[in-house]
Design a protein around this motif. Structure first.
Motif, PDB file in Angstrom:
ATOM      1  N   VAL A   1     149.864  20.002 108.128  1.00  0.00           N
ATOM      2  CA  VAL A   1     151.057  20.823 107.911  1.00  0.00           C
ATOM      3  C   VAL A   1     150.958  21.436 106.528  1.00  0.00           C
ATOM      4  N   SER A   2     151.114  22.736 106.478  1.00  0.00           N
ATOM      5  CA  SER A   2     151.138  23.434 105.197  1.00  0.00           C
ATOM      6  C   SER A   2     152.419  24.271 105.155  1.00  0.00           C
ATOM      7  N   TYR A   3     152.375  25.400 104.499  1.00  0.00           N
ATOM      8  CA  TYR A   3     153.547  26.260 104.396  1.00  0.00           C
ATOM      9  C   TYR A   3     153.156  27.673 104.805  1.00  0.00           C
ATOM     10  N   GLY A   4     154.108  28.385 105.381  1.00  0.00           N
ATOM     11  CA  GLY A   4     153.883  29.775 105.736  1.00  0.00           C
ATOM     12  C   GLY A   4     154.671  30.691 104.818  1.00  0.00           C
ATOM     13  N   VAL A   5     154.008  31.746 104.350  1.00  0.00           N
ATOM     14  CA  VAL A   5     154.669  32.800 103.579  1.00  0.00           C
ATOM     15  C   VAL A   5     154.200  34.139 104.127  1.00  0.00           C
ATOM     16  N   ILE A   6     155.005  35.156 103.930  1.00  0.00           N
ATOM     17  CA  ILE A   6     154.690  36.482 104.452  1.00  0.00           C
ATOM     18  C   ILE A   6     154.148  37.340 103.323  1.00  0.00           C
ATOM     19  N   GLY A   7     152.828  37.598 103.368  1.00  0.00           N
ATOM     20  CA  GLY A   7     152.186  38.383 102.324  1.00  0.00           C
ATOM     21  C   GLY A   7     152.211  37.657 101.000  1.00  0.00           C
ATOM     22  N   ASN A   8     151.989  38.394  99.938  1.00  0.00           N
ATOM     23  CA  ASN A   8     152.048  37.822  98.591  1.00  0.00           C
ATOM     24  C   ASN A   8     152.832  38.727  97.648  1.00  0.00           C
ATOM     25  N   ALA A   9     153.846  39.387  98.206  1.00  0.00           N
ATOM     26  CA  ALA A   9     154.700  40.216  97.360  1.00  0.00           C
ATOM     27  C   ALA A   9     155.443  39.366  96.347  1.00  0.00           C
ATOM     28  N   TYR A  10     155.792  38.137  96.734  1.00  0.00           N
ATOM     29  CA  TYR A  10     156.488  37.223  95.832  1.00  0.00           C
ATOM     30  C   TYR A  10     155.701  35.921  95.648  1.00  0.00           C
ATOM     31  N   ALA A  11     155.247  35.310  96.749  1.00  0.00           N
ATOM     32  CA  ALA A  11     154.476  34.068  96.637  1.00  0.00           C
ATOM     33  C   ALA A  11     153.166  34.330  95.908  1.00  0.00           C
ATOM     34  N   PRO A  12     152.678  33.378  95.130  1.00  0.00           N
ATOM     35  CA  PRO A  12     151.439  33.588  94.386  1.00  0.00           C
ATOM     36  C   PRO A  12     150.224  33.644  95.308  1.00  0.00           C
ATOM     37  N   THR A  13     149.172  34.284  94.843  1.00  0.00           N
ATOM     38  CA  THR A  13     147.914  34.318  95.591  1.00  0.00           C
ATOM     39  C   THR A  13     147.128  33.025  95.389  1.00  0.00           C
TER      40      THR A  13
END
Length: 372
Positions: free
Chosen positions: A159-171
């Motif tokens: 289990v990890s985490y899902g984010v949409i793109g990297n407009a806000y979440a870090p790369t």
């Protein structure tokens, strides 16, 4: 309407509602056009009913299809019910698992384990249990009732985490500590963890989902801490487990995600919808990717990367189990035990659904059909 999106109201009880809509549906449950009904023409004694984890529901649906189609036909058919209504997305509705068996549809492994331990029996055939086995995305627990259950290991997941793109979440990878702070709402801006300035929107699956409880354990917290830290914040929302679309394209969102379910949504084997909604699963602590590729029958598939379940991200790895009563019929146990039907067909049943087979070496620390 997409089955997952309308289930967004079924989560932890912290959140504001999020209005979402999309098109599409999926075929699942024993009677696809009549979700929540048992196989037609079968008595309670001719059905093995299963409920539980969302993370590998479609995999088990496919197992049921192949198992039931054997020649000669098995004495009992497997009837697999999704964690939520596969057409409407409704959560917790009453379903009929067998003739004489009305139960609230369990949304997740925790709910499934609770349901099987009720030992509910058919009103038309009191010799038959309403639930025969549970898809479990967590290991056997210490609760007294679980001593009456056998958990047969099926495959690896994480289990990890899902984010949409990297407009806000870090790369760059998020760390265990950063994830703990995010989901306890002590860190509320993406710039605090190396991303772009903007509120972090935390999406929480239902409390009955073992994917959520496992993820929170992996990051060193629990649901009570999350509820205490996040209560009342306008940046906390309800989501459905393993459904990127439940974030509605929100580039500031983050959602726990079973890695194999994400991979299966890339592969799209029978019964799987692509519900990623633009979400990708992120690495934790190192740059090791949660997924890798493998080839089966000349087709390339995304699967869990076993390396992600070792080293500094090892706490995010888990095993999927099929859980039966200790005194379950031998032919039901034979589906899941070492050398049984599932293990004999492990590659074809597991790999298209993103699962990494455990192998058949019974001297290994983990193997297909290992009981606990």
């Amino acid at each position: 309407m997409n089955r997952r999106l309308v289930s967004a109201v079924a989560a932890v009880g912290l959140a504001a509602s999020l209005g979402l809509a999309a098109a599409g549906s999926a075929s699942a449950d024993p009677v696809p056009d009549q979700p929540g009904t048992p196989p037609s023409g079968k008595t309670a004694a001719q059905i093995y009913a299963t409920v539980g984890a969302d993370a590998f529901a479609e995999l088990t649906n496919n197992l049921a299809t192949k198992y039931n189609a054997q020649t000669p036909a098995p004495t009992r058919v497997i009837a697999s019910y999704d964690a939520i209504n596969p057409v409407t997305g409704a959560a917790g509705e009453n379903i009929t698992t067998k003739p004489g068996c009305t139960v609230a549809r369990p949304n997740g492994a925790n709910a499934g384990i609770t349901a099987i331990l009720l030992n509910q029996k058919s009103t038309v055939d009191p010799s038959q249990y309403c639930i025969d086995f549970v898809r479990s995305s967590r290991a056997k627990g210490a609760a007294a009732g679980e001593a009456n259950l056998t958990f047969y290991a099926q495959s690896r997941d994480a289990v990890s985490y899902g984010v949409i793109g990297n407009a806000y979440a870090p790369t760059t990878p998020l760390t265990t500590t950063q994830l703990k702070d995010i989901f306890e709402c002590t860190v509320t801006d993406w710039s605090e963890v190396g991303g772009q300035a903007g509120d972090i929107h935390v999406y929480l699956p239902p409390a009955s989902a073992a994917t959520l409880t496992f993820f929170l354990q992996a990051i060193g917290t629990n649901l009570n801490n999350v509820q205490a830290g996040c209560a009342g914040l306008p940046t906390v929302f309800s989501g459905q487990q393993n459904d990127g679309e439940s974030m509605g394209g929100d580039p500031q969102g983050i959602l726990p995600y079973a890695v194999t379910k994400w991979a299966a949504q890339v592969n799209q084997p029978p019964g799987i919808q692509d519900l990623r909604g633009g979400a990708h699963v992120g690495p934790v602590n190192t740059t090791t990717s949660p997924t890798t590729t493998t080839t089966l029958g000349g087709v390339q598939y995304q699967v869990l990367n076993p390396a992600f379940t070792t080293g500094s991200s090892a706490s995010f790895g888990r095993i999927f189990f099929n859980t039966v009563r200790n005194d379950a019929p031998d032919d039901l146990k034979a589906v899941f035990k070492a050398g049984g039907y599932l293990c004999q067909h492990a590659d074809e049943l597991l790999i298209p659904f993103g699962n990494t087979p455990l192998g058949d070496d019974t001297s290994a620390s983990r193997y297909c059909g290992q009981p606990s």
